[in-house]
Write an enzyme that holds these catalytic residues in place. Structure first.
Site, mmCIF file in Angstrom:
data_model
loop_
_atom_site.group_PDB
_atom_site.id
_atom_site.type_symbol
_atom_site.label_atom_id
_atom_site.label_comp_id
_atom_site.label_asym_id
_atom_site.label_seq_id
_atom_site.Cartn_x
_atom_site.Cartn_y
_atom_site.Cartn_z
ATOM 1 N N PRO A 86 0.821 -1.224 0.000
ATOM 2 C CA PRO A 86 0.000 0.000 0.000
ATOM 3 C C PRO A 86 0.846 1.261 0.000
ATOM 4 C CG PRO A 86 -0.113 -1.108 2.140
ATOM 5 C CD PRO A 86 0.653 -2.006 1.233
ATOM 6 N N GLU A 91 1.941 -7.975 8.887
ATOM 7 C CA GLU A 91 2.207 -6.525 8.952
ATOM 8 C C GLU A 91 3.046 -6.056 7.766
ATOM 9 O OE1 GLU A 91 0.879 -4.173 10.881
ATOM 10 O OE2 GLU A 91 -0.336 -5.865 11.519
ATOM 11 N N ARG A 95 -3.458 -7.922 -20.626
ATOM 12 C CA ARG A 95 -4.240 -7.292 -21.708
ATOM 13 C C ARG A 95 -3.364 -6.483 -22.651
ATOM 14 N NH1 ARG A 95 -9.489 -6.844 -21.155
ATOM 15 N NH2 ARG A 95 -9.579 -4.830 -22.169
ATOM 16 N N ASP A 145 -9.928 1.429 -24.883
ATOM 17 C CA ASP A 145 -10.304 1.300 -23.468
ATOM 18 C C ASP A 145 -10.021 2.600 -22.738
ATOM 19 O OD1 ASP A 145 -11.244 -1.272 -23.274
ATOM 20 O OD2 ASP A 145 -9.320 -2.155 -22.735
#
Ligand code: SAM
Length: 244
Positions: free
Chosen positions: A89, A116, A154, A169
């Site tokens: 993150p 963690e 893709r 797209d």
């Protein structure tokens, strides 16, 4: 392209990688995915991969020696250049542009954290890039790794039926996709725009480009700052703004 995924939960990938585009890319030999259970690289008889954090605190931290060993052994089996990505993150937020660039990498190793997260020295010494799929915290790097593999697959030449579908797209050209419709042309009085039924390809192309601009302006105006716009696009945008 070869992708090696280091994870504590290899079975999580079985469903998503055994269906649709990713399955077909593997069958066509365009993509090769190898799953590695991090526990198999552990030293002790309990196969432990984590330990308590120095300095105290809650949770467990993934040990650097095991990750080092896993990456070393995987890299020894790979010929050519390798890029090691940690899903985290704290990483750079994943975009279509990053997917396009990663699709040019010959060999990619994706490292999935858990608990963690990983010992900070993994970030400092063992990886090339840290990628986040958004500003929220998931339990592990497995779902983010699947997201990255899907978006990258893709972009690999030959994976999708038509290369053009990727180019239209959302995000590929820095804009959102135009609206799509299919039969019936009239559903309970809700009609498809007449231009799409006209057979005039030039007009359809112009209408679609205008709609891409309009949708982006309405939903994601931030994208327009970076988009590659022609003088005609800019003129249309001025028109759209005055109509809104
Ligand atoms: N304590 C860590 C922090 O706050 O940075 C979060 C650890 S998270 C519970 C466990 C693992 O899930 C991370 O090591 C990472 O691999 C993965 N992860 C969680 N959220 C993610 C996100 N938004 N993008 C990519 N990976 C994520």
């Amino acid at each position: 392209m070869r992708v090696d995924i280091v994870t504590l939960f290899p079975s999580m990938f079985v469903g998503p990688f055994g269906e649709s585009i990713i399955k077909r890319a593997q069958e066509k030999g365009i993509l090769r995915i190898n799953l590695h259970n991090l526990r198999c690289f552990a030293f002790d008889r309990y196969h432990s991969v984590d330990d308590a954090p120095f300095g105290g605190g809650v949770g467990m931290v993934m040990k650097i020696e095991i990750i080092y060993r896993a990456l070393k052994q995987i890299k020894e089996k790979i010929k050519g250049t390798v890029k090691v990505v940690l899903l985290s993150p704290q990483g750079r937020k994943f975009t279509q542009d990053m997917a396009k660039k990663l699709a040019q990498v010959e060999n990619l190793i994706l490292l999935c954290g858990h608990y963690e997260g990983v010992d900070e020295r993994v970030r400092e010494y063992l990886i090339d890039e840290e990628i986040s799929i958004g500003d929220y915290v998931l339990s592990g790097g497995e779902l983010p790794a699947m997201v990255v593999v899907d978006a990258v697959t893709r972009m690999l030449p030959g994976v999708l039926g038509s290369e053009d579908s990727v180019k239209e797209d959302s995000f590929y050209q820095g804009l959102l996709d135009y609206p799509q419709y299919t039969r019936p042309a009239d559903f309970m009085g809700w009609k498809v725009p007449a231009v799409l039924l006209s057979g005039n390809h030039q007009e359809i192309k112009r209408w679609r480009r205008k709609k891409m601009l309009e949708k982006t302006l309405k939903k994601r105006p931030d994208l327009l700052k970076e988009a590659n716009l022609t003088p005609e696009d800019k003129e249309w945008l001025r028109e759209i703004k005055t109509q809104l």
